[in-house]
Enzyme design. Structure first.
Site, PDB file in Angstrom:
ATOM      1  N   HIS A   1      -2.920  -0.198  -1.048  1.00 16.42           N
ATOM      2  CA  HIS A   1      -4.365  -0.068  -0.789  1.00 16.42           C
ATOM      3  C   HIS A   1      -4.767   1.408  -0.678  1.00 16.42           C
ATOM      4  O   HIS A   1      -3.955   2.266  -0.311  1.00 16.42           O
ATOM      5  CB  HIS A   1      -4.745  -0.819   0.490  1.00 16.42           C
TER       6      HIS A   1
ATOM      7  N   HIS B   1       0.608  -3.245   0.756  1.00 18.10           N
ATOM      8  CA  HIS B   1       0.688  -2.203   1.791  1.00 18.10           C
ATOM      9  C   HIS B   1       1.939  -1.347   1.627  1.00 18.10           C
ATOM     10  O   HIS B   1       2.920  -1.797   1.024  1.00 18.10           O
ATOM     11  CB  HIS B   1       0.716  -2.883   3.158  1.00 18.10           C
TER      12      HIS B   1
END
Ligand code: 2PG
Length: 229
Positions: A10, A183
């Site tokens: 992200h 992530h």
């Protein structure tokens, strides 16, 4: 035939910006993070990468990144699956603390071990914080037993890999191109498996925010080549 898996961490989150341990706390993208995610989408479009499937976590910084990547590569129609198994590694009682302040208190070495060692657990959530976490709507439909109170990379890998084997690998084996927007640590866990990185060497792998990482894989889903766009 070569299979293509693209991972995107992200874009910068509000707490990356504030230098705070984040884990399962559902913080948003920062303004810079939104731009990074949009740029990632544009790079994927330029590279001509066409996805058949996308997978993301149940945390908004990854979900929004996934959406921006698909939107700016003009493939927003691609089906997206969301799973807790791609969530960030749970940082336990460190969640919400400033990383520099924590290093001042416990020392750089201890903080480095908490952040990057393969199998050292960070301190676990307090009972009160556990209760609060169990009441969060997005975690309410998960069995209590799978909701962590702290995770190291080993535990993160052990809960991310079943999803890789059951959901992502079958698509790659059908020669479908797959996006995983997740992530730092859940992607390090997948990268450890795909690249065959040792428990020691994984400490040095860092995946930057918002940079599409392309894996070309062989028929056994082992890495042939990797590069950033
Ligand atoms: O805070 C977190 O959840 C992660 C990712 O931003 O941090 P670290 O790089 O320290 O593992």
């Amino acid at each position: 035939m070569i299979k293509t898996l693209v991972m995107v961490r992200h874009g910068q989150s509000e707490w990356n910006l504030a230098n705070k341990f984040t884990g399962w706390v559902d913080v948003d993208l920062s303004e810079k993070g939104e731009k990074e995610a949009i740029e990632a989408g544009k790079k994927i479009k330029e590279a001509g990468i066409v996805f058949d499937h996308a997978h993301t976590s149940i945390l908004k910084r990854a979900i929004k990144t996934c959406n921006y990547v698909l939107e700016y590569s003009e493939q927003l129609f691609v089906p997206v699956e969301k799973t807790w198994r791609l969530n960030e590694r749970h940082y336990g009682a460190l969640q919400g603390l400033n990383k520099a302040e924590t290093a001042e208190k416990y020392g750089d070495e201890q903080v480095h071990i908490w952040r990057r060692s393969y199998d050292t657990l960070p301190p676990t959530l307090s009972e009160e914080a556990q209760e609060e976490q169990l009441n969060m709507r997005q975690f309410k439909n998960l069995p209590k037993d799978v909701i962590p109170t702290a995770e190291n990379l080993k535990i993160t890998l052990e809960r991310a890999l079943p999803y890789f084997f059951d959901n992502i690998a079958p698509q790659l084996l059908k020669d479908e191109t797959v996006l995983v927007a997740a992530h730092g640590n859940s992607l390090r866990a997948l990268a450890k498996h795909i690249e065959g990185i040792s428990d020691e060497d994984i400490m040095d792998l860092e995946i930057p925010t918002g940079q599409p990482l392309v894996y070309e894989l062989d028929d056994d889903l082992k890495m042939v080549k990797k590069y950033y766009l």
